[in-house]
Design an enzyme around this catalytic site. Structure first.
Site, short mmCIF file in Angstrom:
data_model
loop_
_atom_site.label_atom_id
_atom_site.label_comp_id
_atom_site.label_asym_id
_atom_site.label_seq_id
_atom_site.Cartn_x
_atom_site.Cartn_y
_atom_site.Cartn_z
N HIS A 12 24.81 7.01 45.48
CA HIS A 12 25.98 6.11 45.54
C HIS A 12 27.29 6.89 45.38
CE1 HIS A 12 25.15 5.27 40.97
NE2 HIS A 12 26.02 6.26 41.08
N HIS A 59 30.45 2.98 36.03
CA HIS A 59 31.13 4.24 35.70
C HIS A 59 32.40 3.95 34.92
CE1 HIS A 59 28.57 4.92 39.22
NE2 HIS A 59 28.50 6.19 38.87
N HIS A 193 23.29 16.49 40.97
CA HIS A 193 24.72 16.79 40.99
C HIS A 193 25.24 16.94 39.57
CE1 HIS A 193 24.83 12.39 40.48
NE2 HIS A 193 26.14 12.37 40.34
N GLU A 240 20.96 10.13 36.65
CA GLU A 240 21.01 8.84 37.35
C GLU A 240 19.69 8.53 38.06
OE1 GLU A 240 25.76 8.43 38.44
OE2 GLU A 240 24.37 8.97 40.02
FE LIG Z 1 27.03 7.48 39.68
#
Ligand SMILES: [Fe+2]
Length: 317
Positions: A12, A59, A193, A240
């Site tokens: 996402h 977030h 990431h 995540e």
């Molecule tokens: Fe995220």
């Protein structure tokens, strides 16, 4: 009775949303990413789910660091897009399904998963970007959505095992809902990431691809991956990926992988995507032998994904 027909894993990455909003999808850098979702949109248009459960993380948009629920289920009638610093994304308001959401809350909580019930919530890119990738950019989203926000931003996030078992409880909840609804469930986030610190920009394609392989074939190998292994192998934000395990837990053991796409990077993140159909649902929709012009749609989709990945390799991505 309601039933889950398929699970969708999707990154996402917020920059994907920005590329859509700023009309950059045809630029070569972004076309590489969006081309990997063309078949997915076709799949979704044919699947026509009645409801989507979208597992994502907030977030610091709806929840500040003052209150960080581990699992927050959106039971409202609608969820407006959040302002993440540049104004709300120009996407439709997400319509909820309060009746099914309330049913899931009751079933899952009585199964001893202590969800937070959320009756008012804005949704950020964690939810809206995968919606764009699978549904495109329509004037209104084609089906109601039940958001399930998972804490992966403040230590400690839930374990992979807990996520997988929550998926199992959601599967049971959906199956006990009396209305005949076809439901898809998204697991979003990742893949590898890290956005800050000395290892910013970390991408580990080997880890990501093994994760996708195991998600299809051996999900139980994934449920015991400790947080530190995600951090080490997939970067700080790679955690995540535990949210994909809620999606996988909500599916049957027997599933069919109908599509996969992987490319790096988008912004500084690995983009992974997979569509898994419950084998029962896949079998039910297949035409009788000898009557189909396209006897192996799954194989065709896989070949298309392989071609897209091959093109990315040729470009050094
Ligand atoms: Fe995220």
């Amino acid at each position: 009775m309601a039933r889950i027909i398929a699970g969708i894993g999707s990154s996402h990455v917020p920059a994907i949303g920005a590329a859509i909003d700023n009309k950059q999808t045809e630029e070569p850098y972004w076309k590489r990413v969006f081309s990997g979702f063309e078949r997915s949109k076709e799949w979704m248009a044919k699947a026509k789910p009645d409801v989507a459960i979208v597992v994502y993380n907030d977030h610091a948009s709806a929840f500040s660091v003052e209150i960080v629920p581990t699992f927050a289920l959106g039971c409202a009638a609608e969820f407006p897009p959040a302002d993440e610093g540049w104004g709300p994304r120009p996407v439709p308001v997400v319509k909820g399904h309060p009746e099914l959401a309330a049913h899931i809350a009751q079933s899952v909580i009585l199964d001893e998963f202590d969800l937070t019930i959320v009756n008012k919530m804005e949704v950020d890119h964690g939810l809206t970007v995968p919606m764009n990738l699978l549904f495109g950019s329509p004037a209104a989203w084609p089906c109601p959505v039940i958001p399930l926000a998972v804490n992966v931003v403040l230590y400690p996030p839930p374990t992979g095992h807990r996520c997988f078992m929550l998926g199992r409880a959601i599967r049971k909840a959906v199956a006990s809902y009396p209305e005949d609804l076809r439901v898809v469930i998204f697991g979003t986030g990742g893949m590898s990431h890290q956005i800050s610190g000395p290892r910013a920009g970390l991408i580990n394609s080997k880890f990501d691809k093994a994760f996708l392989d195991n998600l299809t074939r051996s999900p139980k190998k994934l449920v015991d991956i400790p947080h530190l292994e995600y951090m080490r192998e997939a970067g700080a934000e790679g955690i995540e990926m535990v949210m994909w395990l809620i999606m996988r837990g909500a599916l049957d053991d027997a599933i069919e992988e109908v599509y996969r796409f992987y490319t790096v990077p988008a912004s500084n993140t690995a983009v992974g995507h997979i569509i898994l159909e419950n084998a029962r649902a896949a079998k039910a929709k297949k035409p009788a032998a000898g009557k189909s012009k396209n006897k192996r749609p799954a194989a065709k989709l896989k070949r298309a994904a392989a071609r897209a990945n091959h093109r990315n390799v040729l470009r050094g991505r």
